[in-house]
Design an enzyme around this catalytic site. Structure first.
Site, PDB file in Angstrom:
ATOM      1  N   ASN A   1       0.869  -1.181   0.000  1.00 24.01           N
ATOM      2  CA  ASN A   1       0.000   0.000   0.000  1.00 24.01           C
ATOM      3  C   ASN A   1       0.902   1.226   0.000  1.00 24.01           C
ATOM      4  OD1 ASN A   1      -1.860   2.003   0.417  1.00 24.01           O
ATOM      5  ND2 ASN A   1      -2.215   1.538   2.581  1.00 24.01           N
ATOM      6  N   TRP A   2       1.024   1.846  -1.172  1.00 20.54           N
ATOM      7  CA  TRP A   2       1.939   2.992  -1.293  1.00 20.54           C
ATOM      8  C   TRP A   2       1.338   4.274  -0.714  1.00 20.54           C
ATOM      9  CZ3 TRP A   2       3.864   2.211  -7.054  1.00 20.54           C
ATOM     10  CH2 TRP A   2       4.754   1.130  -7.090  1.00 20.54           C
ATOM     11  N   LYS A   3       0.080   4.244  -0.355  1.00 22.73           N
ATOM     12  CA  LYS A   3      -0.600   5.452   0.139  1.00 22.73           C
ATOM     13  C   LYS A   3      -0.394   6.592  -0.878  1.00 22.73           C
ATOM     14  CE  LYS A   3       0.290   3.678   4.719  1.00 22.73           C
ATOM     15  NZ  LYS A   3      -0.002   3.821   6.109  1.00 22.73           N
TER      16      LYS A   3
ATOM     17  N   HIS B   1      -9.631   1.215   4.998  1.00 24.52           N
ATOM     18  CA  HIS B   1      -8.339   1.477   5.659  1.00 24.52           C
ATOM     19  C   HIS B   1      -8.551   2.482   6.794  1.00 24.52           C
ATOM     20  CE1 HIS B   1      -4.208   2.721   6.333  1.00 24.52           C
ATOM     21  NE2 HIS B   1      -3.838   1.613   5.705  1.00 24.52           N
TER      22      HIS B   1
ATOM     23  N   GLU C   1      -6.912   4.949   7.745  1.00 27.94           N
ATOM     24  CA  GLU C   1      -6.696   6.358   7.378  1.00 27.94           C
ATOM     25  C   GLU C   1      -7.937   6.934   6.708  1.00 27.94           C
ATOM     26  OE1 GLU C   1      -3.007   5.746   5.290  1.00 27.94           O
ATOM     27  OE2 GLU C   1      -2.059   5.222   7.182  1.00 27.94           O
TER      28      GLU C   1
ATOM     29  N   GLU D   1      -5.725  -4.907  10.868  1.00 30.43           N
ATOM     30  CA  GLU D   1      -4.755  -3.823  11.002  1.00 30.43           C
ATOM     31  C   GLU D   1      -5.040  -3.031  12.274  1.00 30.43           C
ATOM     32  OE1 GLU D   1      -2.695  -2.708   7.112  1.00 30.43           O
ATOM     33  OE2 GLU D   1      -4.394  -1.382   7.380  1.00 30.43           O
TER      34      GLU D   1
ATOM     35  N   GLY E   1       1.985   2.511  10.716  1.00 30.09           N
ATOM     36  CA  GLY E   1       2.888   3.656  10.539  1.00 30.09           C
ATOM     37  C   GLY E   1       3.541   4.128  11.824  1.00 30.09           C
TER      38      GLY E   1
ATOM     39  N   SER F   1       3.154  -1.818  10.510  1.00 30.96           N
ATOM     40  CA  SER F   1       4.604  -1.732  10.728  1.00 30.96           C
ATOM     41  C   SER F   1       5.348  -3.033  10.425  1.00 30.96           C
ATOM     42  CB  SER F   1       4.906  -1.261  12.153  1.00 30.96           C
ATOM     43  OG  SER F   1       4.395   0.046  12.348  1.00 30.96           O
TER      44      SER F   1
ATOM     45  N   GLY G   1       2.742  -0.993   4.351  1.00 26.58           N
ATOM     46  CA  GLY G   1       2.732   0.423   3.967  1.00 26.58           C
ATOM     47  C   GLY G   1       4.148   0.921   3.750  1.00 26.58           C
ATOM     48  N   GLY G   2       4.702   1.569   4.767  1.00 29.89           N
ATOM     49  CA  GLY G   2       6.014   2.220   4.665  1.00 29.89           C
ATOM     50  C   GLY G   2       7.097   1.358   4.031  1.00 29.89           C
TER      51      GLY G   2
HETATM   52  C1  PEP Z   1      -0.943   0.249   5.924  1.00 32.24           C
HETATM   53  O1  PEP Z   1      -0.868   1.288   5.308  1.00 32.24           O
HETATM   54  O2  PEP Z   1      -1.927  -0.505   5.776  1.00 32.24           O
HETATM   55  C2  PEP Z   1       0.130  -0.113   6.841  1.00 32.24           C
HETATM   56  C3  PEP Z   1       0.064  -1.246   7.490  1.00 32.24           C
HETATM   57  O3  PEP Z   1       1.164   0.791   6.944  1.00 32.24           O
HETATM   58  P1  PEP Z   1       2.583   0.523   7.683  1.00 32.24           P
HETATM   59  O4  PEP Z   1       3.124  -0.778   7.144  1.00 32.24           O
HETATM   60  O5  PEP Z   1       3.425   1.682   7.300  1.00 32.24           O
HETATM   61  O6  PEP Z   1       2.317   0.421   9.145  1.00 32.24           O
END
Ligand code: PEP
Length: 253
Positions: free
Chosen positions: A8-10, A96, A98, A168, A174, A214, A235-236
């Site tokens: 997930n590049w956001k 999600h 966010e 999640e 994040g 994370s 994500g990151g």
């Molecule tokens: C996400 O965006 O769904 C996520 C899990 O981000 P991160 O891996 O950065 O915590």
């Protein structure tokens, strides 16, 4: 069940960067014959088609990070599931955290989005999970039970098989503070029992439940060593090719 690893590049990467990543990832997976897991890349809307072109004919799928539930009409700025399909999407992230917090998406809205995605023959990646406060109040199970009840309303046992559930915990997204494999297993077992109750044992045994929060190259092997964790939403650590490849390789038995 093969693990599903979703990037997930956001709101990151323009078209050029997205294409370059897709091209290099494809090269790597073809050169190293990566078949132990399924990989999905979810770029921003603006890069969907470009990434699809680079990955077309490969084993890597493309997903969107969001969708609107109507099929067409006067909804300025929105994108329908049919439009995503025409860009080559197979998966769509829905619910999600966010989107829940910044864009006030409720379980009822998410339910409509999940249904719209299924109606187009695409696969929703339905995100659920508790906030830090809810985690500290030890009401995780009640929270995810409520989310499942509402987000899966009106969805029958044939359709639900096409849904991926992403557990999640919001406090892990994040933050650099991942849930432990034990915590994730506990939540995943609870979700599977809940799915069995709503649907049946066959659906519960076959639905994919992945973890997000994370995930890094350092913790991925531990998380993926559990059979109850069917993959990861990253994500990151999916923004850099090298760390994403390390995470993909951590899903090898
Ligand atoms: C996400 O965006 O769904 C996520 C899990 O981000 P991160 O891996 O950065 O915590």
């Amino acid at each position: 069940m093969r693990k599903l690893i979703v990037a997930n590049w956001k709101m990151n990467k323009g078209i050029v960067q997205s294409q370059q990543f897709a091209e290099e990832l494809r090269e790597y997976t073809e050169k190293h014959k990566i078949t132990h897991c399924e990989i999905v890349i979810c770029p921003p809307y603006t890069s969907l088609e470009a990434v699809h072109r680079k990955l077309d004919g490969s084993s890597i799928a493309v997903g969107a990070q969001n969708v609107f539930y109507e099929t067409s009409g006067a909804f300025t700025g929105e994108v329908s599931a049919g439009m995503l399909k025409s860009c080559g999407c197979e998966y769509v992230i829905t619910g999600h955290s966010e989107r829940r917090s910044y864009f006030h998406e409720t379980d009822a809205i998410i339910n409509k989005k999940v249904m719209a995605v299924l109606d187009e023959g695409l696969k929703p990646i339905l995100c659920i999970g508790e906030t830090l406060q809810e985690h500290e109040d030890k009401i995780t199970e009640a929270v995810i039970e409520e989310q499942i009840n509402h987000c899966l309303a009106h969805i029958d046992s044939d359709s639900v098989r096409n849904i991926v559930i992403a557990y999640e915990p919001v406090w892990a997204i994040g933050t650099g503070k991942n849930a432990t494999p034990h915590q994730v297993e506990h939540a995943h077992n609870f979700i599977r029992r809940k799915i069995k109750k709503i649907y049946n044992e066959d659906v519960a045994n076959n639905i994919r439940i992945i973890y997000g929060g994370s995930i890094t190259p350092d913790n991925a092997s531990d998380l993926f060593s559990s059979n109850t964790i069917n993959g990861g939403l990253v994500g990151g650590a999916s923004l850099e090719l090298e760390s994403f490849i390390q995470i993909i390789n951590s899903a090898k038995k």
